[in-house]
Write an enzyme that holds these catalytic residues in place. Sequence first.
Site, PDB file in Angstrom:
ATOM      1  N   LYS A 184       8.988   5.732  17.633  1.00  0.00           N
ATOM      2  CA  LYS A 184       8.124   6.129  19.202  1.00  0.00           C
ATOM      3  C   LYS A 184       8.319   7.743  18.821  1.00  0.00           C
ATOM      4  O   LYS A 184       6.380   7.621  19.457  1.00  0.00           O
ATOM      5  CB  LYS A 184       9.592   6.358  19.705  1.00  0.00           C
ATOM      6  CG  LYS A 184       9.418   4.087  20.738  1.00  0.00           C
ATOM      7  CD  LYS A 184      10.995   4.349  21.288  1.00  0.00           C
ATOM      8  CE  LYS A 184      11.356   3.008  22.179  1.00  0.00           C
ATOM      9  NZ  LYS A 184      11.865   2.462  23.329  1.00  0.00           N
ATOM     10  N   SER A 227      13.883  -0.169  28.048  1.00  0.00           N
ATOM     11  CA  SER A 227      13.650   1.597  27.713  1.00  0.00           C
ATOM     12  C   SER A 227      13.037   1.873  28.272  1.00  0.00           C
ATOM     13  O   SER A 227      12.271   3.346  28.155  1.00  0.00           O
ATOM     14  CB  SER A 227      13.685   1.854  26.038  1.00  0.00           C
ATOM     15  OG  SER A 227      12.395   1.252  25.754  1.00  0.00           O
TER      16      SER A 227
END
Lengths: 194, 194, 194, 194, 194, 194
Positions: F137, F94
């Site tokens: 996140k 990611s």
Amino acid sequence: KESDLRKRPEIGVCTGLAWTAVGGEIMHIEVLPIPGKGKFITTGQLGDVMKESAQIALSLAKKLCDGKKYVKVFETNDFHIHVPEGAVPKDGPSAGVTLLTAIISAVTGTPIKHDVAMTGEITLRGRVLPIGGLKEKLMAAYRAGIKTVILPETNKRDLEKVPDEIKDKLKFVFVETVKEVIEEALVKDVDKKG
Amino acid sequence: KESDLRKRPEIGVCTGLAWTAVGGEIMHIEVLPIPGKGKFITTGQLGDVMKESAQIALSLAKKLCDGKKYVKVFETNDFHIHVPEGAVPKDGPSAGVTLLTAIISAVTGTPIKHDVAMTGEITLRGRVLPIGGLKEKLMAAYRAGIKTVILPETNKRDLEKVPDEIKDKLKFVFVETVKEVIEEALVKDVDKKG
Amino acid sequence: KESDLRKRPEIGVCTGLAWTAVGGEIMHIEVLPIPGKGKFITTGQLGDVMKESAQIALSLAKKLCDGKKYVKVFETNDFHIHVPEGAVPKDGPSAGVTLLTAIISAVTGTPIKHDVAMTGEITLRGRVLPIGGLKEKLMAAYRAGIKTVILPETNKRDLEKVPDEIKDKLKFVFVETVKEVIEEALVKDVDKKG
Amino acid sequence: KESDLRKRPEIGVCTGLAWTAVGGEIMHIEVLPIPGKGKFITTGQLGDVMKESAQIALSLAKKLCDGKKYVKVFETNDFHIHVPEGAVPKDGPSAGVTLLTAIISAVTGTPIKHDVAMTGEITLRGRVLPIGGLKEKLMAAYRAGIKTVILPETNKRDLEKVPDEIKDKLKFVFVETVKEVIEEALVKDVDKKG
Amino acid sequence: KESDLRKRPEIGVCTGLAWTAVGGEIMHIEVLPIPGKGKFITTGQLGDVMKESAQIALSLAKKLCDGKKYVKVFETNDFHIHVPEGAVPKDGPSAGVTLLTAIISAVTGTPIKHDVAMTGEITLRGRVLPIGGLKEKLMAAYRAGIKTVILPETNKRDLEKVPDEIKDKLKFVFVETVKEVIEEALVKDVDKKG
Amino acid sequence: KESDLRKRPEIGVCTGLAWTAVGGEIMHIEVLPIPGKGKFITTGQLGDVMKESAQIALSLAKKLCDGKKYVKVFETNDFHIHVPEGAVPKDGPSAGVTLLTAIISAVTGTPIKHDVAMTGEITLRGRVLPIGGLKEKLMAAYRAGIKTVILPETNKRDLEKVPDEIKDKLKFVFVETVKEVIEEALVKDVDKKG
Ligand SMILES: [Ca+2]
Ligand SMILES: [Ca+2]
Ligand SMILES: [Ca+2]
Ligand SMILES: [Ca+2]
Ligand SMILES: [Ca+2]
Ligand SMILES: [Ca+2]
Ligand SMILES: [Ca+2]
Ligand SMILES: [Ca+2]
Ligand SMILES: [Ca+2]
Ligand SMILES: [Ca+2]
Ligand SMILES: [Ca+2]
Ligand SMILES: [Ca+2]
């Protein structure tokens, strides 16, 4: 012993502070440029993290010398980095500042003060990150006769756990960047002291 | 046997002292420069620490020859370092001085005295660090007929554990740097003895 | 079978004596120089010690050819060393003399006697060190029809364990150095026998 | 299926006989020279022994082409050797003759007969050594419609275990050297059959 | 999602059919030539068999371009082959045709039809071998909106296990060689559709 | 701390969002081009998937710079990519967009906004694929004082699980391709802000 205080400023040798299972100790990181093509050799039973740390120090040193006459040194030499004692496994990122300073000293031919010790992780853009084992490391510096200790700014808060008798005998320099480290550790007037 | 005393000064062969599970013994470290480009070959089932030790010896030898006519030898040769016997695993840093002396001998073409043995870890800037198993190593030197033993200065204190009958038969040279080792081990007047 | 006696002197093939779990046997070590740049290829499922042994043989062969016209052969060829049979793992240092002799034969183009077999560890300066399994190896040589066996001088004392009927049928050549091995194994007058 | 009989002579493809846990089968070893510098690529999940076997075949092919116009092909190409099917692990030395013949065909541009199959270990000087699983391999050759089978001379004695109905349908060529293999397998008159 | 149907013909991207533990799915294999010297980079957590498959595809692509203007592309570029999604391990030989087609597209600059999917192992001489999981792969193709599926000729017999509703919506192209695959998958008239 | 908000736009440093066992955090990916020949160095204890991710980012950056003046930068430099902190193992795909943006910034000399953070897997043709741990996140981005977050279009549906107080404080940019990422993250008018 290898962990004794160095006797005088030397080129390519920098005193670091290590934290091991049996307490803190000082270590002398050695850098030797030898005629070659930029190969990178590490010895001293370094673990993966410490090898990467040496790689970061080498790249950062190249960046710091960019545009200066020292650039050539990187192209025409291999860099051998050794951390005595040879049979003792070592690891961790906290020797970053020590590795960098030793390389800069070797490349520029500027001696490093023998009564200065340091500890701190480095990043590729020259930031100095906090380390562990501060108390043990400072006790080792004190025992060895170190005068000045260079530490990450972000470790300042950990000083309160360190006994006053040690803090009174050591000068502390807190840094955020590697430039501050180099400024403090290298002998300024080479002609007089080197 | 391979562990017998060498019969005369030879080039590229240096007698070291090893400490194994079954006591001490002498070993003959062999260095052979062969036409090449500076590659580094080790044989003799060397462990990681001993391979690093050989690497340190090679870098240090290059530094010691810096600015001399021998520099060329490193650029135009591969260096094969062998430690007999081939099937016996060996490790540890204490062969550092022996490895260095054998390389210097091979590069300069100067023979090494056959009745001198040595032991000591080396660092990249040429310091000689203490080793273990002193008593066993000296007994092996004595049994093999060695006359002179070169030892790290910092091992001097360990001599008291060594029996007088052995100490009386051996000459000891205590050193702090590799230059002292080389000075003692190499045959001085090559024309007469080599 | 691969372990049968060779029928005539050949270039680059030398008969060695191996000692395995099921007794002794002879083996034919093959060396083939192929156009290249000095690369070193071993096949035949050689273990680490035996690969190092081949490396020592190659370096030593280069040294022995130093200053002769054969030096060029090492620079312009890769050296492929194979020990049949390909699926059988092999290890140990005792094929040193066999490896060296096969290389010297391949490089100089001199055939090796087909009724000579040998065993012995080699060192980098050309000494021949003792090996194990002498009795089993000699029985294998005897069974295969070998006439002459080259052995390390230091194995002489082990001959007393070997049955007289075998000793009576074999000629023994005891050697201390590889030069003696080569002298004995290579066909002298190539024009007549090669 | 991949294990079907090939339909016509092709360049760089040779039919071998394999012996697996579930019986014998034929396999088509493919060799493709691609512009390069002599690199050696193997695919098909080959085990260590079979990779070494391919290495031996490549060195031996270079030797056999020595002094002929085909030498250049080895210098200006990489050699990719593939053994379908890609997901099936394969090992063992018995594909040696097949690997060699496929390489020789690819290098010389000579087609290999499609109704010939072979098995045999090779050595670096071109000897053909015996293999295992003869019966299973021959049954596979018979089922696939192979006409001629090339076998090691030293496997002749194993033929008695093979059923007569199979022996009656196959032509056997027993060989001691790879030259005999190549002589038998390559299409002779390329202009007419290739 | 990565497994959605591509929206238009693209260069260097080919849609394959994979068979995993949780059923079939389509995947987009990406090939990017970047200036270099013929190095071969694979990413996407490819297993050993799939990496070999990519190697076969690359060699075969070179052969197919032999003698054409595209040969240069292989000499002056590195080839990066990526199979999204990056964290998912993939293996097996059945992506062979997809890998080859993506490479040919990237090298020639010819787009690949976006509604065509394929599966099939390849060999080094361009044969297409059968694959497993046909039913699951076809269901994935159907769900994703694929129009045409290229399959190995030898998988034709497996079609009977596939539901009619799926077979009615897909066009099947059965192939024996990679040339048939390329012929079917690449956009013919680049000027109009590319 | 290393995880603090950067203070100003910098060249070669890009802020990513990571998802670890103990929640989300921001990380500063550093890229340093150093004079060399295109070698690729990663440090920061990156796992296999993340190393591949960096490789994809490098290839893609080369493609994006194709035909522009920046192409030369790739040929005359090695690329060192470091992800602090050095002792913390990191993995996963990611960070793809972050790695790519940092490289593009380093190559073009364009600073990256310090209050922008991002997450997203990349493919070799520049698509941005969805990531996990969106909520954690975003909370880390919010805590660190990030203003704008760049996210994969395909993660839009996951926003509903994110608390409104966080969503109200952050600007979201949803992207399908890396070009959109770069457009958003790089400082436009370098002369004024750089
Ligand atoms: Ca540490
Ligand atoms: Ca400060
Ligand atoms: Ca030791
Ligand atoms: Ca002294
Ligand atoms: Ca042995
Ligand atoms: Ca003798
Ligand atoms: Ca086999
Ligand atoms: Ca015959
Ligand atoms: Ca598969
Ligand atoms: Ca067809
Ligand atoms: Ca991740
Ligand atoms: Ca969008």
